[in-house]
Structures are given as C-alpha cells and as structure tokens.
Design a protein around this motif. Structure first.
Motif, PDB file in Angstrom:
ATOM      1  N   TRP A  10       0.834  -1.199   0.000  1.00 58.20           N
ATOM      2  CA  TRP A  10       0.000   0.000   0.000  1.00 58.20           C
ATOM      3  C   TRP A  10       0.872   1.253   0.000  1.00 58.20           C
ATOM      4  O   TRP A  10       0.618   2.206  -0.737  1.00 58.20           O
ATOM      5  N   GLY A  11       1.914   1.254   0.834  1.00 57.22           N
ATOM      6  CA  GLY A  11       2.816   2.401   0.901  1.00 57.22           C
ATOM      7  C   GLY A  11       3.507   2.657  -0.424  1.00 57.22           C
ATOM      8  O   GLY A  11       3.644   3.809  -0.853  1.00 57.22           O
ATOM      9  N   GLU A  12       3.952   1.599  -1.085  1.00 52.74           N
ATOM     10  CA  GLU A  12       4.599   1.752  -2.395  1.00 52.74           C
ATOM     11  C   GLU A  12       3.614   2.300  -3.423  1.00 52.74           C
ATOM     12  O   GLU A  12       3.982   3.127  -4.263  1.00 52.74           O
ATOM     13  N   ASP A  13       2.365   1.862  -3.354  1.00 46.34           N
ATOM     14  CA  ASP A  13       1.331   2.405  -4.252  1.00 46.34           C
ATOM     15  C   ASP A  13       1.162   3.904  -4.018  1.00 46.34           C
ATOM     16  O   ASP A  13       1.083   4.689  -4.975  1.00 46.34           O
ATOM     17  N   GLN A  14       1.099   4.310  -2.744  1.00 44.29           N
ATOM     18  CA  GLN A  14       0.931   5.729  -2.418  1.00 44.29           C
ATOM     19  C   GLN A  14       2.140   6.540  -2.894  1.00 44.29           C
ATOM     20  O   GLN A  14       1.993   7.634  -3.446  1.00 44.29           O
ATOM     21  N   ALA A  55       6.573   2.266   5.265  1.00 50.70           N
ATOM     22  CA  ALA A  55       5.211   2.574   5.702  1.00 50.70           C
ATOM     23  C   ALA A  55       4.958   1.906   7.058  1.00 50.70           C
ATOM     24  O   ALA A  55       5.187   0.703   7.215  1.00 50.70           O
ATOM     25  N   ARG A  56       4.505   2.697   7.999  1.00 52.22           N
ATOM     26  CA  ARG A  56       4.182   2.199   9.334  1.00 52.22           C
ATOM     27  C   ARG A  56       2.817   2.707   9.747  1.00 52.22           C
ATOM     28  O   ARG A  56       2.415   3.804   9.375  1.00 52.22           O
ATOM     29  N   ARG A  57       2.148   1.907  10.519  1.00 51.46           N
ATOM     30  CA  ARG A  57       0.825   2.311  11.013  1.00 51.46           C
ATOM     31  C   ARG A  57       0.920   3.501  11.970  1.00 51.46           C
ATOM     32  O   ARG A  57       0.054   4.361  11.985  1.00 51.46           O
ATOM     33  N   SER A  58       1.977   3.526  12.778  1.00 55.56           N
ATOM     34  CA  SER A  58       2.150   4.611  13.748  1.00 55.56           C
ATOM     35  C   SER A  58       3.648   4.825  13.966  1.00 55.56           C
ATOM     36  O   SER A  58       4.472   4.070  13.460  1.00 55.56           O
ATOM     37  N   ASP A  59       3.963   5.822  14.764  1.00 64.06           N
ATOM     38  CA  ASP A  59       5.370   6.069  15.082  1.00 64.06           C
ATOM     39  C   ASP A  59       5.745   5.468  16.437  1.00 64.06           C
ATOM     40  O   ASP A  59       6.739   5.840  17.041  1.00 64.06           O
ATOM     41  N   ALA A  66      13.500   6.563   9.937  1.00 61.99           N
ATOM     42  CA  ALA A  66      14.629   6.109  10.749  1.00 61.99           C
ATOM     43  C   ALA A  66      15.018   4.671  10.421  1.00 61.99           C
ATOM     44  O   ALA A  66      16.118   4.231  10.757  1.00 61.99           O
ATOM     45  N   ALA A  67      14.133   3.941   9.760  1.00 59.89           N
ATOM     46  CA  ALA A  67      14.421   2.548   9.394  1.00 59.89           C
ATOM     47  C   ALA A  67      15.419   2.446   8.237  1.00 59.89           C
ATOM     48  O   ALA A  67      15.858   1.348   7.897  1.00 59.89           O
ATOM     49  N   VAL A  68      15.781   3.579   7.650  1.00 64.26           N
ATOM     50  CA  VAL A  68      16.732   3.572   6.533  1.00 64.26           C
ATOM     51  C   VAL A  68      18.074   4.083   7.064  1.00 64.26           C
ATOM     52  O   VAL A  68      18.479   5.205   6.801  1.00 64.26           O
ATOM     53  N   GLY A  69      18.731   3.217   7.805  1.00 65.53           N
ATOM     54  CA  GLY A  69      20.007   3.567   8.421  1.00 65.53           C
ATOM     55  C   GLY A  69      21.181   3.326   7.484  1.00 65.53           C
ATOM     56  O   GLY A  69      20.996   2.994   6.297  1.00 65.53           O
ATOM     57  N   ASP A  97      16.140   8.818  -2.627  1.00 63.83           N
ATOM     58  CA  ASP A  97      15.073   9.385  -1.805  1.00 63.83           C
ATOM     59  C   ASP A  97      14.581   8.358  -0.803  1.00 63.83           C
ATOM     60  O   ASP A  97      14.770   7.151  -0.980  1.00 63.83           O
ATOM     61  N   VAL A  98      13.900   8.864   0.207  1.00 58.88           N
ATOM     62  CA  VAL A  98      13.151   8.018   1.135  1.00 58.88           C
ATOM     63  C   VAL A  98      11.743   8.588   1.205  1.00 58.88           C
ATOM     64  O   VAL A  98      11.559   9.796   1.355  1.00 58.88           O
ATOM     65  N   VAL A  99      10.760   7.707   1.063  1.00 61.56           N
ATOM     66  CA  VAL A  99       9.373   8.083   1.293  1.00 61.56           C
ATOM     67  C   VAL A  99       8.960   7.401   2.586  1.00 61.56           C
ATOM     68  O   VAL A  99       9.025   6.176   2.704  1.00 61.56           O
ATOM     69  N   ALA A 100       8.582   8.209   3.566  1.00 58.77           N
ATOM     70  CA  ALA A 100       8.161   7.699   4.871  1.00 58.77           C
ATOM     71  C   ALA A 100       6.671   7.957   5.030  1.00 58.77           C
ATOM     72  O   ALA A 100       6.223   9.096   4.903  1.00 58.77           O
ATOM     73  N   ILE A 101       5.937   6.898   5.292  1.00 61.34           N
ATOM     74  CA  ILE A 101       4.497   7.019   5.499  1.00 61.34           C
ATOM     75  C   ILE A 101       4.198   6.519   6.908  1.00 61.34           C
ATOM     76  O   ILE A 101       4.458   5.369   7.237  1.00 61.34           O
ATOM     77  N   THR A 102       3.657   7.418   7.709  1.00 59.01           N
ATOM     78  CA  THR A 102       3.238   7.061   9.056  1.00 59.01           C
ATOM     79  C   THR A 102       1.743   7.288   9.131  1.00 59.01           C
ATOM     80  O   THR A 102       1.287   8.414   8.915  1.00 59.01           O
ATOM     81  N   GLY A 103       0.999   6.211   9.373  1.00 56.30           N
ATOM     82  CA  GLY A 103      -0.453   6.302   9.275  1.00 56.30           C
ATOM     83  C   GLY A 103      -0.789   6.548   7.821  1.00 56.30           C
ATOM     84  O   GLY A 103      -0.508   5.710   6.972  1.00 56.30           O
ATOM     85  N   VAL A 104      -1.351   7.708   7.524  1.00 53.20           N
ATOM     86  CA  VAL A 104      -1.633   8.075   6.135  1.00 53.20           C
ATOM     87  C   VAL A 104      -0.831   9.302   5.705  1.00 53.20           C
ATOM     88  O   VAL A 104      -1.020   9.810   4.603  1.00 53.20           O
ATOM     89  N   ARG A 105       0.057   9.786   6.578  1.00 54.40           N
ATOM     90  CA  ARG A 105       0.871  10.972   6.261  1.00 54.40           C
ATOM     91  C   ARG A 105       2.133  10.566   5.509  1.00 54.40           C
ATOM     92  O   ARG A 105       2.947   9.795   6.009  1.00 54.40           O
ATOM     93  N   LEU A 106       2.279  11.089   4.295  1.00 55.53           N
ATOM     94  CA  LEU A 106       3.417  10.777   3.444  1.00 55.53           C
ATOM     95  C   LEU A 106       4.408  11.932   3.486  1.00 55.53           C
ATOM     96  O   LEU A 106       4.029  13.090   3.317  1.00 55.53           O
TER      97      LEU A 106
END
Length: 113
Positions: A10-14, A55-59, A66-69, A97-106
């Motif tokens: 889903w995150g990759e689609d977004q 993509a994570r549901r929450s922080d 931060a998962a891209v160390g 680039d890094v695309v970080a999605i937390t909840g629905v915030r991209l």
C-alpha cells in the motif's frame, strides 16, 4: 507477516502515485536481484531516482524514515549500481530518496542520502 507486507505494498502504491503527480515516470517497482530489492526506480528530467519506501501504522517504534540507516543505505547504493550497470542508461543524474508514510501521512525526503 502478511499485514506488514500489505502495508508495504500500500505504501509503495501511495509513493508511486505521489511521484507521478510530481511528474516522475515509474521505471521499476520492486526490482530485485540476488542482493536485495529496490522499491521504486523513477525518472524525471534526466535524473534517475532510487526511492526506498517505509510505511508504518504509527510512530510507536520510531519514525518510518529512521528505518533507513547506514546499512540499508549501503545496500540500496549497491543495488542501484547493479541496476545502472544492467540498464546502461545514457549519462544521467542519480538521486536517493526516502518516502516515509506514518499512518496516512506521506513525507518525501529528496536526496536523503
């Protein structure tokens, strides 16, 4: 876990949709070799962009970006070099680039590393 894979897809689609709105062309999704996988490979204005999507549901366990160390960054760079070597595109710029999605915030972090 299936729910994590579904969230990642889903995150990759977004992320792909967001890049398209910005005028990028998606060249590859989930390109893989025996060394790993690139989430998105895109192009715009002669620049090839290798984008890692988290993509994570929450922080609760920290921000998605931060998962891209350093280890993940090295792996992505090696995969990008492999992709470029196989595709042999004309002289192009390259960006990570890094695309970080937390909840629905991209959040898009251009030139993240």
């Amino acid at each position: 876990d299936l729910s994590n894979r579904a969230r990642g897809r889903w995150g990759e689609d977004q992320a792909a949709r967001h890049y398209r709105r910005l005028g990028y062309r998606v060249i590859e999704r989930n390109w893989s070799s025996r060394h790993g996988e690139l989430d998105l490979v895109l192009e715009r204005d002669g620049v090839i962009v290798f984008s890692e999507v988290k993509a994570r549901r929450s922080d609760r366990y920290g921000p998605a970006a931060a998962a891209v160390g350093p280890d993940k960054q090295r792996r992505i760079r090696r995969l990008a070099a492999e992709w470029l070597d196989l595709r042999r595109p004309p002289r192009v710029g390259v960006r990570f680039d890094v695309v970080a999605i937390t909840g629905v915030r991209l959040e898009l972090f251009e030139s993240a590393f």
